[in-house]
Scaffold this motif. Structure first.
Motif, PDB file in Angstrom:
ATOM      1  N   GLN A 162     -12.491 -10.731  -7.826  1.00 17.62           N
ATOM      2  CA  GLN A 162     -11.470 -11.719  -8.126  1.00 17.62           C
ATOM      3  C   GLN A 162     -10.041 -11.185  -8.024  1.00 17.62           C
ATOM      4  OE1 GLN A 162     -12.342 -14.952  -8.418  1.00 17.62           O
ATOM      5  NE2 GLN A 162     -10.131 -15.236  -8.127  1.00 17.62           N
ATOM      6  N   PRO A 163      -9.743  -9.962  -8.479  1.00 15.93           N
ATOM      7  CA  PRO A 163      -8.365  -9.467  -8.305  1.00 15.93           C
ATOM      8  C   PRO A 163      -7.930  -9.434  -6.846  1.00 15.93           C
ATOM      9  CG  PRO A 163      -9.528  -8.134  -9.907  1.00 15.93           C
ATOM     10  CD  PRO A 163     -10.553  -9.033  -9.300  1.00 15.93           C
ATOM     11  N   ALA A 164      -8.827  -9.048  -5.963  1.00 16.30           N
ATOM     12  CA  ALA A 164      -8.489  -9.044  -4.536  1.00 16.30           C
ATOM     13  C   ALA A 164      -8.288 -10.470  -4.026  1.00 16.30           C
ATOM     14  CB  ALA A 164      -9.587  -8.351  -3.743  1.00 16.30           C
ATOM     15  N   MET A 165      -9.136 -11.384  -4.438  1.00 14.70           N
ATOM     16  CA  MET A 165      -8.992 -12.770  -4.016  1.00 14.70           C
ATOM     17  C   MET A 165      -7.668 -13.352  -4.488  1.00 14.70           C
ATOM     18  SD  MET A 165     -11.627 -13.783  -2.206  1.00 14.70           S
ATOM     19  CE  MET A 165     -11.637 -15.572  -2.361  1.00 14.70           C
ATOM     20  N   ASP A 166      -7.259 -12.998  -5.705  1.00 11.49           N
ATOM     21  CA  ASP A 166      -5.983 -13.489  -6.229  1.00 11.49           C
ATOM     22  C   ASP A 166      -4.817 -12.970  -5.387  1.00 11.49           C
ATOM     23  OD1 ASP A 166      -7.342 -14.815  -8.231  1.00 11.49           O
ATOM     24  OD2 ASP A 166      -7.017 -13.248  -9.740  1.00 11.49           O
ATOM     25  N   LEU A 167      -4.887 -11.702  -4.995  1.00  8.18           N
ATOM     26  CA  LEU A 167      -3.822 -11.126  -4.169  1.00  8.18           C
ATOM     27  C   LEU A 167      -3.776 -11.794  -2.797  1.00  8.18           C
ATOM     28  CD1 LEU A 167      -4.153  -7.320  -5.012  1.00  8.18           C
ATOM     29  CD2 LEU A 167      -2.200  -8.804  -5.515  1.00  8.18           C
ATOM     30  N   LEU A 168      -4.928 -12.030  -2.204  1.00  5.05           N
ATOM     31  CA  LEU A 168      -4.961 -12.700  -0.909  1.00  5.05           C
ATOM     32  C   LEU A 168      -4.387 -14.111  -1.002  1.00  5.05           C
ATOM     33  CD1 LEU A 168      -8.514 -11.645   0.391  1.00  5.05           C
ATOM     34  CD2 LEU A 168      -6.305 -10.786   1.198  1.00  5.05           C
ATOM     35  N   ALA A 169      -4.677 -14.795  -2.099  1.00  9.81           N
ATOM     36  CA  ALA A 169      -4.149 -16.148  -2.300  1.00  9.81           C
ATOM     37  C   ALA A 169      -2.630 -16.147  -2.398  1.00  9.81           C
ATOM     38  CB  ALA A 169      -4.761 -16.773  -3.555  1.00  9.81           C
ATOM     39  N   ARG A 170      -2.065 -15.012  -2.856  1.00 10.39           N
ATOM     40  CA  ARG A 170      -0.603 -14.903  -2.964  1.00 10.39           C
ATOM     41  C   ARG A 170       0.027 -14.355  -1.683  1.00 10.39           C
ATOM     42  NH1 ARG A 170      -1.923 -13.045  -8.345  1.00 10.39           N
ATOM     43  NH2 ARG A 170      -1.460 -10.868  -7.797  1.00 10.39           N
ATOM     44  N   GLY A 171      -0.795 -14.164  -0.632  1.00 12.15           N
ATOM     45  CA  GLY A 171      -0.242 -13.747   0.651  1.00 12.15           C
ATOM     46  C   GLY A 171      -0.341 -12.277   0.964  1.00 12.15           C
ATOM     47  N   ALA A 172      -1.013 -11.500   0.119  1.00  8.29           N
ATOM     48  CA  ALA A 172      -1.171 -10.067   0.391  1.00  8.29           C
ATOM     49  C   ALA A 172      -2.098  -9.874   1.593  1.00  8.29           C
ATOM     50  CB  ALA A 172      -1.743  -9.356  -0.826  1.00  8.29           C
ATOM     51  N   ASP A 173      -1.897  -8.751   2.316  1.00  4.65           N
ATOM     52  CA  ASP A 173      -2.778  -8.454   3.427  1.00  4.65           C
ATOM     53  C   ASP A 173      -3.829  -7.429   3.016  1.00  4.65           C
ATOM     54  OD1 ASP A 173      -1.574  -5.916   3.494  1.00  4.65           O
ATOM     55  OD2 ASP A 173      -0.237  -6.446   5.152  1.00  4.65           O
ATOM     56  N   LYS A 174      -4.662  -7.035   3.947  1.00  4.53           N
ATOM     57  CA  LYS A 174      -5.776  -6.134   3.677  1.00  4.53           C
ATOM     58  C   LYS A 174      -5.302  -4.795   3.101  1.00  4.53           C
ATOM     59  CE  LYS A 174      -9.600  -3.836   6.123  1.00  4.53           C
ATOM     60  NZ  LYS A 174     -10.338  -3.770   7.412  1.00  4.53           N
ATOM     61  N   ASP A 175      -4.273  -4.219   3.691  1.00  3.72           N
ATOM     62  CA  ASP A 175      -3.777  -2.922   3.228  1.00  3.72           C
ATOM     63  C   ASP A 175      -3.191  -3.006   1.826  1.00  3.72           C
ATOM     64  OD1 ASP A 175      -4.585  -1.719   5.553  1.00  3.72           O
ATOM     65  OD2 ASP A 175      -2.610  -1.781   6.507  1.00  3.72           O
ATOM     66  N   GLU A 176      -2.471  -4.079   1.549  1.00  7.21           N
ATOM     67  CA  GLU A 176      -1.871  -4.249   0.229  1.00  7.21           C
ATOM     68  C   GLU A 176      -2.940  -4.422  -0.844  1.00  7.21           C
ATOM     69  OE1 GLU A 176       2.338  -6.386   1.577  1.00  7.21           O
ATOM     70  OE2 GLU A 176       0.526  -7.598   1.246  1.00  7.21           O
ATOM     71  N   VAL A 177      -3.988  -5.171  -0.515  1.00  5.93           N
ATOM     72  CA  VAL A 177      -5.084  -5.354  -1.471  1.00  5.93           C
ATOM     73  C   VAL A 177      -5.757  -4.019  -1.759  1.00  5.93           C
ATOM     74  CG1 VAL A 177      -7.373  -6.367  -1.798  1.00  5.93           C
ATOM     75  CG2 VAL A 177      -5.506  -7.765  -0.884  1.00  5.93           C
ATOM     76  N   GLN A 178      -6.012  -3.237  -0.730  1.00  6.48           N
ATOM     77  CA  GLN A 178      -6.681  -1.954  -0.932  1.00  6.48           C
ATOM     78  C   GLN A 178      -5.796  -0.986  -1.713  1.00  6.48           C
ATOM     79  OE1 GLN A 178      -8.245  -0.231   2.644  1.00  6.48           O
ATOM     80  NE2 GLN A 178      -9.442   1.313   1.548  1.00  6.48           N
ATOM     81  N   ALA A 179      -4.492  -1.003  -1.435  1.00  3.48           N
ATOM     82  CA  ALA A 179      -3.585  -0.108  -2.144  1.00  3.48           C
ATOM     83  C   ALA A 179      -3.509  -0.441  -3.628  1.00  3.48           C
ATOM     84  CB  ALA A 179      -2.186  -0.182  -1.515  1.00  3.48           C
TER      85      ALA A 179
END
Length: 399
Positions: free
Chosen positions: A19-36
């Motif tokens: 869920q934290p990754a999904m929340d970041l993606l919903a706010r426009g984060a990309d793959k690298d930002e989510v992993q970081a």
């Protein structure tokens, strides 16, 4: 063409608590930002696409783009985090274990890169293995396996073992095993990537031959753009778990839409990809007399057509003016006209060109559908991408 497979807003996060990754993606984060920020790997990021019945649909991209993750989500070897996968309208993601096993046995088959054959079983036992799991009677599954081995040209090898076969032959066994189940969808994950170049070309040709008769719905995963162009009706290019561009091979080369996609197209031989239909213009009627009419394009001449729509002669510029003024069309028509089928590749069209003389374009039944000029043929062949000539790499992908 009906829709066999639809993928809607599909996500795959490699984590037990995504869920934290999904929340970041919903706010426009990309793959690298989510992993970081979370340490989680994004496999798929809001992927949507439609695979028509009978299509060879190519998924391509560099390593880490998400293409194989997508393939494994289609039959839930990877469990999607969110989204839907509809097979003839039924959501595979929502199936229970029993129903999922049934789909894997009867409706979706996979062909893997490294063959995945059972070494202690004969070729024909490998081919019938899916039918055995389905519970089909021995005689029926053996008969079906024999039929499919004949289709792929291995009918004399049924009672040999996999180690006795070449790499290309083993891949044919893998293909035969998938075909034996008569599944609705074949998922081919880098199926030819492990083969030598010559054998790989032969397998591509073999797949095209089979597809002309079997008309299977195929989701084909590849990192090779030339392979995608050769095999595919539609191509989706992926990067960072997202679909960057989707379209026909010709549309992607003509309008890449981004520097990343354009970089794949630089080395494409346009003369072998584009056909006469891609550069032709419709002929407009300019005169008629009895059962014969004259059509012309943007050039200075035209063609005379009979009442069946077949070309009966060429009309040059002077004759075209006389035809417009009521001249004798039959007398004006010249028999030395050139014609090509609309699916003729530009390389073949160019070989037929004579100076500036336009060519008539016909359909599969020989009826007139348009006009193509040599100048447009040459312009299409020589057209190059506006992007740089450097092919995308793992480094430039994130630049």
């Amino acid at each position: 063409m009906t829709e066999r497979l639809q993928i809607e807003n599909l996500y795959k996060i490699f984590s037990n608590q995504p869920q934290p990754a999904m929340d970041l993606l919903a706010r426009g984060a990309d793959k690298d930002e989510v992993q970081a920020e979370t340490g989680m790997v994004v496999g798929l990021n809001n992927v949507s696409l439609t695979v028509p019945t009978g299509a060879m649909y190519m998924i391509m991209g560099l390593s880490g783009s998400g293409k194989s993750t997508l393939a494994r989500c289609v039959n839930r070897l990877n469990e999607p985090t969110a989204g839907r996968i509809l097979l003839d309208g039924e959501d595979i993601v929502a199936l229970n274990d029993h129903d999922l096993r049934e789909v894997r046995r009867t409706r979706i088959s996979m062909v893997f890169q490294h063959f995945a054959l059972l070494p202690n079983r004969t070729v024909i036992e490998n081919v019938e293995f899916g039918l055995k799991l389905r519970g089909l009677a021995v005689k029926k599954r053996r008969s079906r396996a024999e039929d499919v081995l004949s289709i792929v040209g291995l009918d004399r090898w049924g009672y040999h073992f996999p180690h006795e076969l070449s790499g290309g032959m083993r891949q044919r066994v893998g293909l035969a095993r998938a075909l034996a189940t008569d599944a609705d969808v074949l998922v081919m994950d880098e199926a030819f990537s492990a083969l030598d170049p010559l054998i790989r070309t032969e397998m591509q040709d073999e797949l095209l031959r089979l597809q002309r008769s079997l008309k299977k719905t195929i989701l084909f995963i590849t990192h090779d753009f030339q392979e995608a162009l050769k095999l595919g009706n539609v191509i989706a290019i992926m990067a960072d778990g997202k679909v960057m561009r989707e379209g026909t091979p010709q549309s992607i080369v003509s309008e890449p839409g981004s520097d990343y996609v354009a970089a794949f197209t630089n080395d494409v031989d346009r003369s072998r990809l584009f056909d006469a239909a891609s550069v032709m213009q419709a002929g407009a009627p300019v005169a008629s007399a009895g059962r014969v009419k004259v059509v012309a394009g943007e050039g200075t001449g035209g063609f005379a057509l009979n009442d069946e729509g077949r070309v009966v002669g060429r009309i040059d510029a002077a004759s075209l003016d006389r035809a417009r003024s009521g001249g004798n069309i039959d007398a004006e028509a010249q028999s030395d006209f050139l014609s090509v089928r609309r699916d003729s590749k530009l390389l073949d069209v160019a070989r037929m060109c004579r100076g500036t003389q336009d060519l008539a374009v016909t359909d599969e039944d020989g009826r007139f559908v348009g006009i193509v000029s040599p100048s447009k043929v040459l312009a299409a062949i020589s057209a190059t991408s506006q992007a740089g000539s450097k092919r995308p790499t793992e480094e430039t992908l994130h630049a």
